[in-house]
Structure formats: structure tokens, C-alpha cells
Design a protein around this motif. Sequence first.
Motif, short mmCIF file in Angstrom:
data_model
loop_
_atom_site.label_atom_id
_atom_site.label_comp_id
_atom_site.label_asym_id
_atom_site.label_seq_id
_atom_site.Cartn_x
_atom_site.Cartn_y
_atom_site.Cartn_z
N MET A 277 0.80 -1.14 0.09
CA MET A 277 -0.14 0.17 -0.11
C MET A 277 1.01 1.40 0.07
SD MET A 277 -2.84 1.64 -0.14
CE MET A 277 -4.06 0.32 -0.28
N PHE A 278 0.31 2.43 -0.46
CA PHE A 278 0.98 3.63 -0.41
C PHE A 278 1.41 4.19 0.97
CE2 PHE A 278 -2.18 4.43 -4.25
CZ PHE A 278 -1.09 3.90 -5.08
N LYS A 279 2.54 4.77 1.12
CA LYS A 279 2.87 5.23 2.56
C LYS A 279 2.42 6.67 2.51
CE LYS A 279 6.41 2.12 3.69
NZ LYS A 279 6.41 1.12 2.52
N LYS A 280 2.43 7.59 1.26
CA LYS A 280 2.26 8.83 1.38
C LYS A 280 1.35 9.22 0.11
CE LYS A 280 5.49 11.63 3.36
NZ LYS A 280 6.45 12.64 3.34
N ILE A 281 0.37 9.98 0.38
CA ILE A 281 -0.52 10.73 -0.67
C ILE A 281 -0.47 12.05 -0.67
CG2 ILE A 281 -2.67 10.67 -1.72
CD1 ILE A 281 -3.33 7.84 -0.97
N LEU A 282 -0.06 12.61 -2.01
CA LEU A 282 -0.10 14.00 -2.08
C LEU A 282 -1.66 14.32 -2.58
CD1 LEU A 282 2.46 16.73 -3.00
CD2 LEU A 282 0.40 16.54 -4.15
N ILE A 283 -2.25 15.50 -2.09
CA ILE A 283 -3.55 15.72 -2.48
C ILE A 283 -3.48 16.90 -3.55
CG2 ILE A 283 -6.05 16.27 -2.03
CD1 ILE A 283 -3.84 14.19 0.52
N ALA A 284 -3.74 16.84 -4.90
CA ALA A 284 -3.43 17.99 -5.57
C ALA A 284 -4.78 18.76 -5.78
CB ALA A 284 -2.88 17.57 -6.98
N ALA B 39 -3.98 17.86 7.01
CA ALA B 39 -2.93 16.85 6.47
C ALA B 39 -1.87 16.97 7.27
CB ALA B 39 -2.54 17.61 4.98
N ASP B 40 -1.02 15.70 7.22
CA ASP B 40 0.12 15.69 7.94
C ASP B 40 1.22 16.88 7.76
OD1 ASP B 40 -0.53 13.13 9.48
OD2 ASP B 40 -0.60 12.48 7.44
N GLU B 41 1.37 17.09 6.45
CA GLU B 41 2.37 18.05 5.96
C GLU B 41 1.44 18.75 4.87
OE1 GLU B 41 5.71 16.12 4.01
OE2 GLU B 41 5.14 14.48 5.08
N ALA B 42 2.21 20.28 4.66
CA ALA B 42 1.61 21.04 3.60
C ALA B 42 2.73 21.62 2.97
CB ALA B 42 0.42 21.93 4.49
N ILE B 43 2.36 21.95 1.61
CA ILE B 43 3.40 22.80 0.89
C ILE B 43 2.85 23.82 0.01
CG2 ILE B 43 5.28 22.31 -1.08
CD1 ILE B 43 5.54 19.52 -0.15
N CYS B 44 3.38 25.01 0.14
CA CYS B 44 2.64 26.22 -0.72
C CYS B 44 3.14 25.90 -2.12
CB CYS B 44 3.13 27.35 -0.12
SG CYS B 44 2.57 28.80 -0.72
N ASN C 159 9.43 17.01 -3.86
CA ASN C 159 10.01 17.39 -2.43
C ASN C 159 9.37 16.57 -1.58
OD1 ASN C 159 12.02 19.06 -3.57
ND2 ASN C 159 10.52 20.95 -3.34
N SER C 160 8.20 16.24 -1.47
CA SER C 160 7.22 15.62 -0.54
C SER C 160 7.66 14.14 -0.22
CB SER C 160 5.86 15.76 -0.77
OG SER C 160 5.38 14.66 -1.89
N GLY C 161 8.35 13.44 -1.16
CA GLY C 161 8.50 12.01 -1.06
C GLY C 161 7.32 11.24 -1.13
N CYS C 162 6.41 11.66 -1.29
CA CYS C 162 5.04 10.94 -1.66
C CYS C 162 5.22 9.74 -2.70
CB CYS C 162 3.85 11.81 -1.91
SG CYS C 162 3.77 12.54 -3.87
N ASP C 163 4.17 8.72 -2.66
CA ASP C 163 4.47 7.91 -3.82
C ASP C 163 2.94 7.66 -4.48
OD1 ASP C 163 2.95 6.65 -1.54
OD2 ASP C 163 4.35 5.13 -1.08
N ALA C 164 1.91 8.52 -4.09
CA ALA C 164 1.01 8.67 -4.85
C ALA C 164 0.42 9.88 -4.76
CB ALA C 164 -0.22 7.57 -4.47
N VAL C 165 -0.61 10.38 -5.86
CA VAL C 165 -1.16 11.70 -5.95
C VAL C 165 -2.54 11.29 -6.39
CG1 VAL C 165 -1.58 13.80 -7.29
CG2 VAL C 165 0.95 12.88 -6.79
N HIS C 166 -3.63 12.08 -5.43
CA HIS C 166 -5.18 11.99 -5.74
C HIS C 166 -5.37 13.35 -6.06
CE1 HIS C 166 -9.31 11.58 -5.80
NE2 HIS C 166 -9.08 10.39 -5.37
N PRO C 167 -5.82 13.50 -7.36
CA PRO C 167 -6.12 14.83 -7.98
C PRO C 167 -7.51 15.22 -7.64
CG PRO C 167 -6.66 13.17 -9.53
CD PRO C 167 -6.31 12.66 -8.32
N GLY C 168 -8.31 14.73 -6.89
CA GLY C 168 -9.58 15.39 -6.55
C GLY C 168 -10.63 15.37 -7.92
#
Length: 447
Positions: free
Chosen positions: A1-8, A45-50, A72-81
Motif C-alpha cells: 500500500m502507498f505510504k504517503k499521498i499528496l492531494i493536488a 494533512a500531516d504536511e503542507a506545501i505552498c 520534494n514531499s517524498g509521496c508515492d501517490a497523488v490524488h487529483p480530486g
Amino acid sequence: MFKKILIANRGEIAVRVIRAAKELGIQTVAVYSTEDKDSMHVKLADEAICIGPAEAKKSYLHLFNIAQAIANSGCDAVHPGYGFLSENPNFVRICDDLGVEFIGPDAETMERLADKAKVKAILDENGIPTVPGSSGSIDDESSLIEVANRIGYPLLLKASWGGGGKGMRVVRKESELIDSYRAAKLEAKASFGRDDIYIEKFIEHPRHIEVQIIADEFGNIVHIGERDCTLQRRHQKLLEESPSPVLKEYTRKKLHHTAVEAAKVLGYKNAGTMEFLFDGEDFYFIEINTRIQVEHPVSEMCFGIDLIKEQINVSAGYELSFMQSALKPEFHVIECRINAEDPDKFYPFPGTIEGLYIPGGPGVRVDTAVACGTKISPYYDSMIAKLIVRGNSREEARKRMLRCLDEFVIEGVKTTIPFFQRLLTTNDFINNNYDTNFIDKKFLGST
Ligand code: MV4
């Protein structure tokens, strides 16, 4: 399973995805514009990036800034909404190049299915009912006239790469055809950068009904029932419900089966929506949406599933957690989109939320990212909350919705709540006596 998801994304859908990820034990990264630095999705979210300034083009739509955040985030997946980059195949390719999973269909599929005229032609060849019209885009004005005469009037010109009603023109007689075609082409070019146009028979009084599907990498494709999205204003959906109150059981089954067949023909993976028009007798495929949609909670509440978790699951290469036979619609569900708008004119009404009480109780779900003090920014869309209720019958859901609309307190901005209070108490709504023209023509005209 993914460890970290970035939500775009931002707002309620970012919050929705963060919640699903957390429940799956996945770390979350929010991205935000300077305008959104104090927003709920950033806090949760656990982290946030401007990713840039307020204008969406410089932040939520900015491929390079978001690519940098992903790297930069080290995420392994992206959810675009939904909206923003959710249907941009170039964004999917960027994710591919960065070695992170895009939660949605692959870039090739997304690009292929963006051509609506082409999709219709393929489905038509495979026996899926589509609205009678041109096979693919119209190449020149002489074939335009020829196809138009074959289909007959009234007809509808649509932008092959379009959406949101832009580049659409109803043509009622031959004398208007060429001018409308040229106007549609100009509008399509300006809006989408491509001016391909296709033709359909214009269905004057349709219901707009869509079927939610989800497919995994193992060849499992299931439908999660239909949503009736007939009540729209300027191609903005206002209220959605499931099941559709106008389908007989036989037609409903056939519609669901058709949607799954269409997904198979198109080789579709992940969550998607098949849109149909229903004219009281027959249904016709019109287009496919390759993203999770605003109204997905309607299906979730009807069937008791979590579509975002399933999307994450199948993107990580797992099987769907349920089979078709396990899915049973248990409730009637209605969703109202509560927007910060002047309720009579449907103009955006940005401002700060000074007071807030969110309704609750049995069978009630509110998807929102606002709290007291939240500023509804003029830079983004004006949706404050999705109010979703379920009942054992349509009538119970309708009464529950009215109870919730009455409980809802939003001070500081005008909202669409009073509009829904009127809509839900009109006889035409109660008796299902409406089509896609209802809000524009009858309802607002009479108030
Ligand atoms: C149509 C239609 C009638 N006939 N196509 C609008 C947006 C896009 N998703 C599909 N849409 C429609 N396509 C044919 N052949 C009616 C709609 C439609 C609509 C049209 C005018 C005003 C409001 C509408 C709301 C929903 C669908």
C-alpha cells in the motif's frame, strides 16, 4: 500500500481524500495557495506545501509547482480530486515521470477518452446506445449539412474536447446551421484550444442520469448504481439523487449493464462515470468522466461504500474490496450543493463565514472544509458544503433534507439554502415532473 499521498486539490474534496487516506494508515500531504494558508485541508494533512499565489493558474493548475511539491514531499501517490488537474493527461505523465502513482486512469486512457466524438463513435460500433448523430467530429461544412439533414432538426452542436456546455449550440433549422457551426467552433477554440465539433439530435426534455463505475487491474468492473443529476443551472449541478425516481427496474438494470459494457469496451480502469440522457423511454450514452465527481457521496451513502478508499486500493494494485453481487442500494439519497451565492440570481457571493451550525442526526452527511471565520474566496468555486441525506424512501429523504436545510446556519454570506427550500417543496419536484430545463425555464421564472 502507498505510504504517503499528496492531494493536488483544495476545499472539501481535499479534506475528503485526507480522511480516507488517514483511515487507511497513509500519510497525507496538502498543497495550498497563499490564499488557502489557513484552510482546513492544510490543517488536517500531516504536511503542507505552498504551491503559489491565489490565482489557480499560478497554484492548483501550475504543473511545475505541483511537480516540485510532489518531488520534494517524498509521496508515492497523488490524488487529483475533481476539477483542476484531474483530467489533464500531461499531469498524469508528470506523475509517471516522477515515479509516483496517479490515482485515476492512466494517461493514455485519459487522453483517448477526452475526445467525446471519438468515444461515442467507438461505443456506437460496439452496440452501446448513443444519441443519434455524427460518427466522430465533422470535418467540413458540406459534410455538416449532409449529416444535419440525415439527423434532422432540432440538433445540437457540441465541442469534441469540451465540457460545461461551452461550444454547445442548439440548431432549430437549416438556415441557422452554418452560422451556429462557425460560432461553436470559435467558442470551442477559445475555451479548449481545439475547435472540433460533432452533431447530435437535440433531446428537448431529457433527464440527465449517470452511472458510477469502478474497475480494478484484475478485470473486475462494477457499477455503483445511478445518480439522477437532472436539476442543473447553467450546466452546474444543484441537486443529485439516487436511485433515479424515473427509472423502472427493467430500464435501470439495462442502464447499469450498459455502463459496465461501455467501460469494458473503452478499457477503463479506476473510478469513472458514464453519463446518459433519458427521454422517458430510452437512454443514450453521451460522455464519460474520468475522475471522481463532486456528487460521489450520493452513491457512497446509497450503497454503504467508500469510493475514495476503493480508488486508492485499486491504484495500489489491489482488487476491489467487493463484488457486484454484494452491492445493494439500501437507501434513497439526495444531495444539495450549498453554494455561497445570491440564491435568486446564482451569482457567486464571496465573503467570510461569521456564524455556522452544521446539521446532523441520523442519515445525514455534510462534506465541507469550512468553519466559523473561513473566507469564501472569489478565486475558487463557491461551494461551501455538500449536504447529503438518506432515507428509506424518497419522501423520507426529502423531508430529512428540508429538516437539515432548516437547521443549517451560515451567517456572513448568502447561500443557495433558500433556493433548495423552495425547490424541495414544489409539486413538480415531489412528483418528479421536471427535465434539464426546469430550473432555467420554469422554476426561476415563477419566482
Ligand atoms: C444534450 C442535451 C440534449 N440533447 N445532448 C449538457 C452538458 C453535457 N454534459 C450534456 N448536456 C446536454 N446534452 C443532446 N443531444 C441536453 C444536455 C443538458 C442540458 C442542455 C441544456 C440546458 C441544461 C442541460 C442540463 C443537462 C444536460
